[in-house]
Write an enzyme that holds these catalytic residues in place. Structure first.
Site, short mmCIF file in Angstrom:
data_model
loop_
_atom_site.label_atom_id
_atom_site.label_comp_id
_atom_site.label_asym_id
_atom_site.label_seq_id
_atom_site.Cartn_x
_atom_site.Cartn_y
_atom_site.Cartn_z
CE LYS A 180 -2.11 -0.80 3.74
NZ LYS A 180 -1.50 -2.31 4.52
NE ARG A 183 -4.27 -1.16 10.14
CZ ARG A 183 -3.19 -0.67 9.58
NH1 ARG A 183 -3.21 0.54 9.44
NH2 ARG A 183 -2.15 -1.51 9.72
NE ARG A 243 7.84 -2.76 6.31
CZ ARG A 243 6.41 -2.46 6.32
NH1 ARG A 243 5.71 -1.78 5.32
NH2 ARG A 243 5.74 -2.91 7.37
NE ARG A 299 6.23 -0.16 10.29
CZ ARG A 299 4.92 -0.28 9.77
NH1 ARG A 299 5.16 0.24 8.65
NH2 ARG A 299 3.96 -0.80 10.36
NE ARG A 304 2.09 -4.47 11.50
CZ ARG A 304 3.40 -4.48 10.51
NH1 ARG A 304 4.53 -5.19 11.18
NH2 ARG A 304 3.47 -3.78 9.51
P1 AMP Z 1 0.88 0.75 9.31
O1 AMP Z 1 2.20 1.77 9.20
O2 AMP Z 1 -0.26 1.13 8.45
O3 AMP Z 1 1.19 -0.76 9.12
O4 AMP Z 1 0.22 0.92 10.99
C1 AMP Z 1 1.19 0.75 11.99
C2 AMP Z 1 0.61 0.40 13.26
O5 AMP Z 1 -0.35 1.63 13.49
C3 AMP Z 1 -0.76 -0.39 13.10
O6 AMP Z 1 -0.27 -1.65 13.52
C4 AMP Z 1 -1.72 0.15 14.21
O7 AMP Z 1 -1.03 -0.16 15.56
C5 AMP Z 1 -1.56 1.75 14.02
N1 AMP Z 1 -2.39 2.16 12.85
C6 AMP Z 1 -2.25 2.63 11.73
N2 AMP Z 1 -3.47 2.99 11.24
C7 AMP Z 1 -4.49 2.67 12.11
C8 AMP Z 1 -5.80 2.54 11.94
N3 AMP Z 1 -6.42 3.04 10.82
N4 AMP Z 1 -6.79 2.19 12.87
C9 AMP Z 1 -6.06 1.76 14.15
N5 AMP Z 1 -4.64 1.47 14.21
C10 AMP Z 1 -3.92 1.83 12.92
#
Ligand code: AMP
Length: 192
Positions: free
Chosen positions: A13, A87, A126, A138, A149
């Site tokens: 994404k 999400r 990554r 990360r 996740r």
């Molecule tokens: P990402 O970078 O999109 O993989 O997000 C990293 C982490 O941020 C996720 O595992 C969640 O803990 C939090 N997070 C990001 N976007 C959301 C969302 N829309 N709703 C809830 N938690 C989020």
């Protein structure tokens, strides 16, 4: 054109969103990036979400909806790419309402389809690449958090596929192809 890129962690994404920003003047709204920025700058909210994020769980709907609300008010000429948001079904409903409030709507939801084994490999890669480039991986790019996740994705986010399918907004692309192949499939959808 306002679009959602939907898919599990590691689906690509962020990579695809960045190319759409460069080539189509769109604005990427990644709640993950916003939350990481809040942590780096040490805000109160950043402190609240840190542990939840590192475990791989979702932060509250209220927090992420608040982040998106602020950004939508700023507007975007080329349109928004929602990356990692919504999400949950509650977030999806909220997004529809927020867009309506600013006189906008959602045009397309693009689902990036990938297999779980590929996701694990991509996330591990990554993390390795980040370290090789002299940075740090990360905190949630490790096997344990990734398991959580993925579970969060299947339990809470994958129902959005049915939700947007029912609304007639859903388009699936094969996320297993090369970056360029996926990009071409997305471009075809956007130009259709
Ligand atoms: P990402 O970078 O999109 O993989 O997000 C990293 C982490 O941020 C996720 O595992 C969640 O803990 C939090 N997070 C990001 N976007 C959301 C969302 N829309 N709703 C809830 N938690 C989020």
């Amino acid at each position: 054109m306002n679009i959602i890129l939907l898919g599990p962690p590691g689906a690509g994404k962020g990579t695809q969103a960045q190319m759409l920003v460069t080539e189509r003047n769109m604005v990427q709204l990644s709640t993950g990036d916003m939350l990481r920025a809040a942590r780096t700058s040490g805000t109160e909210m950043g402190k609240i979400v840190a542990d939840v994020m590192d475990r791989g769980e979702l932060v509250t709907d209220e927090i992420v909806i608040g982040l998106i609300r602020e950004k939508l008010e700023a507007g975007s000429e080329g349109g928004f790419i929602f990356d990692g948001f919504p999400r949950t079904l509650a977030q999806a409903d909220a997004l529809g309402e927020l867009l309506a409030e600013v006189g906008q709507s959602l045009d397309k939801v693009i689902e990036l389809r990938v297999d779980d084994e590929v996701l694990v490999d991509r996330i591990v890669n990554r993390a390795r690449e980040a370290v090789a480039a002299g940075g740090t991986a990360r905190a949630d790019d490790n096997a344990e958090s990734l398991k959580v996740r993925l579970m969060e994705y299947y339990k809470k986010t994958s129902p959005l596929i049915g939700y947007y399918h029912a609304k007639g907004d859903l388009h699936a692309v094969d996320g297993l192809g090369t970056i360029d192949a996926v990009k071409a499939e997305i471009a075809a959808l956007l130009d259709a």
